[in-house]
Design an enzyme around this catalytic site. Sequence first.
Site, PDB file in Angstrom:
ATOM      1  N   HIS A   1       0.836  -1.205   0.000  1.00  0.00           N
ATOM      2  CA  HIS A   1       0.000   0.000   0.000  1.00  0.00           C
ATOM      3  C   HIS A   1       0.873   1.259   0.000  1.00  0.00           C
ATOM      4  CE1 HIS A   1      -3.586   2.454   1.199  1.00  0.00           C
ATOM      5  NE2 HIS A   1      -2.628   3.198   1.747  1.00  0.00           N
ATOM      6  N   GLU A   2       1.792   1.321   0.937  1.00  0.00           N
ATOM      7  CA  GLU A   2       2.629   2.518   1.023  1.00  0.00           C
ATOM      8  C   GLU A   2       3.540   2.660  -0.191  1.00  0.00           C
ATOM      9  OE1 GLU A   2       1.918   4.774   2.989  1.00  0.00           O
ATOM     10  OE2 GLU A   2       0.573   3.601   4.247  1.00  0.00           O
TER      11      GLU A   2
ATOM     12  N   HIS B   1       1.684   4.413  -2.834  1.00  0.00           N
ATOM     13  CA  HIS B   1       1.827   5.861  -2.675  1.00  0.00           C
ATOM     14  C   HIS B   1       3.196   6.314  -3.166  1.00  0.00           C
ATOM     15  CE1 HIS B   1      -1.803   6.940  -0.564  1.00  0.00           C
ATOM     16  NE2 HIS B   1      -1.568   6.163   0.474  1.00  0.00           N
TER      17      HIS B   1
ATOM     18  N   HIS C   1       3.346   6.611  -6.773  1.00  0.00           N
ATOM     19  CA  HIS C   1       2.596   7.786  -7.208  1.00  0.00           C
ATOM     20  C   HIS C   1       3.495   9.025  -7.170  1.00  0.00           C
ATOM     21  CE1 HIS C   1      -1.542  10.041  -6.826  1.00  0.00           C
ATOM     22  NE2 HIS C   1      -0.997  10.187  -8.009  1.00  0.00           N
TER      23      HIS C   1
END
Length: 697
Positions: free
Chosen positions: A475-476, A479, A482
């Site tokens: 998940h991180e 990010h 991104h």
Amino acid sequence: MHVIDNPLLQPWTAPFGLPPFDRIQPGHFGPALREAMRRHLAELEAIAACEEPPSFDNTVAAFDRAGALLYRLDALLGNLTASATAPELQAVQREMAAPLAAHETAVRMHRGVFARLDALHAQREALGLEADQRRLLERLHGDAVRAGARFDPQAQAHYSGIVEQLATLTTRFAQNVLADEAAFQLRLEGEADLAGLPGFVRAAARQAAAERGLPAGSHVITLNRSLIVPFLTFSERRDLRETAWRAWVGRGEGGGETDNRALIRDILRLRQQQAAAHGHACYADYALADTMAGTSQAVRALLDEVWRRALPAAERERQALVAMMRSHDVGAEAGELQAWDWRYWSEKVRQARYAIDEAELKPYFPLERMVEAAFDCAQRLFGVRFERRPDVAGYHPDVVAYEMFDAQGASAGLFLHDNFARPGKRSGAWMSELDYQSANRGVAAPVIVNNNNFAKGEAGSPTLLSFDDARTLFHEFGHGLHGLLSRVRYHRLAGTQVLRDFVELPSQLFEHWLSQPEVLARHARHWQTGEPIPGALIEKLQAAQRWGQGYDTVSYTGSALVDLALHARTEPEPPADVCAFERDTLAALGMPPAIGARHRLVHFQHLFAGAAYASGYYVYLWAEVLDADAFDAFEEAGDPFDAEVAARLHRHIYAVGDSVPPQQAYTGFRGRLPALEPLLSKRGLLEPAADLGTKRG
């Protein structure tokens, strides 16, 4: 302190423009930040004093370039106070919170600059701007209006005072939670206290004790999520589970200097004044105006629909847990199923139904292999490659640096990975940046940081992750990608600076690749033997994925509904007792007592350690609608690494930052707006929802 003596104000000559971590002292920040604010205001005065008529280049692009030094210093201070803080650094954080907030407000309200922005915004249709230029103008103008640029001078002064007070209060809130987390230690004395704990939990408890200077062989449970959740899952000692659970949910409510209840009331009162200044009836209306959802009604509709379907699923799980208790001769003497029992009995049911348990899985999920898995998925999807840089020093010995190379082999960014829990680091997991790529600012490569809070393995042993821990890492890293893959012209539109209910899409979407059988077969290997995870175990893991979704959905959605209810109040004064408001709201919703909200208000840092998620905790669910629908594109293609779908994902989601509106970005990737059904299917919530007679708060 003179500029020449302050390393923060000298050129940063480390690779990728990293700051000189080894030379920075807390006392350097105050003078450096004040100097950077002075320079920033001078840049704005130069824009306002420009004798030429306002143009995109001399006003909008110039405004986007201004303040680069202050941005870097503020980002550095924020990273250090979250990841490697100390009392002296916390004092700086408290001292500078209000001045930094006041400066940001002054920047947004700057009359000369705003007059030029406003004039350009009024004629934006006729300026012949490119799409990203128009988007920048609209976002900067919107930022200014939301900061009070249209207010008269007296109203601006009052509004600035509100913002300064909020900055001080939210800083104190976060520091109070950190203090409560650091203060708690549950010592486990002897085998009786360790009953039921598998080897990996015992090892993590020994490591936590060693890090706190306790005698060799000691075991301690802390409030680090990667330690307390396994303890609540496996400990046979119901009394110790209750002690740990009460400490976990009681952070911020213990009385004394770290009690957050009065702070919450002060924050809510000021937020209501902030909303009223903009003509909104409540803070939720003000906050949600700049989101994809747009209104509290749209948010409530999504939350209500999911809540309606999640309650029956959670009730079915509760019944299974109670049956399991009875089968173990745990009857009336133990009382009803309590919140500190749920994870323990849920694991028993999971083992019984799916013949799988965490202790069996963990040896296949060593941290280093999961990092390799995340990097490999990024390479297969986007063509990027990560290479470790042992010569690049971070802000703490735990930090590992990696250089990212693009599909053409060119250096394209620096990734700092900080994975372990430790004293002086706040709980949770997050992505942050030291700088974003921006052509307008001349920043060619971003510097992105991922923080996790995994329980470190003992010396000589690997850190073994639970499957949930591995999902958090993915998940991180989503990010992180991104931020790393963003390629835009303008800083304000770079990286994760998108609308709040769009920012979780890239992170939650990337989680899907962890659970792909081919990824698990390639990377989930036993840390001792190197053998890949057996196919039969992958099948069990996949089959067990929906177990517990009722619990997870109810606990999360309950927190989101409390957040929305609290910030949708129109009264000028906050509830006299915020904890009573929380209890009453959950009771009206029909929250099962043995589940409870994922976050209590008194330690809900998403809401009160800053404003980013206030009225916005729903965004994870909103983004999950997007990510479930988005991953369906790969499933429809028949390949989780389909090159054409991945190229669209890269081009329209990960690379564009906020240079296009999120609805346009999503439809560019998917060809349409998302549907809700993939989310409901993913969570196993498509069964008809029973009418449990729940009341609506």
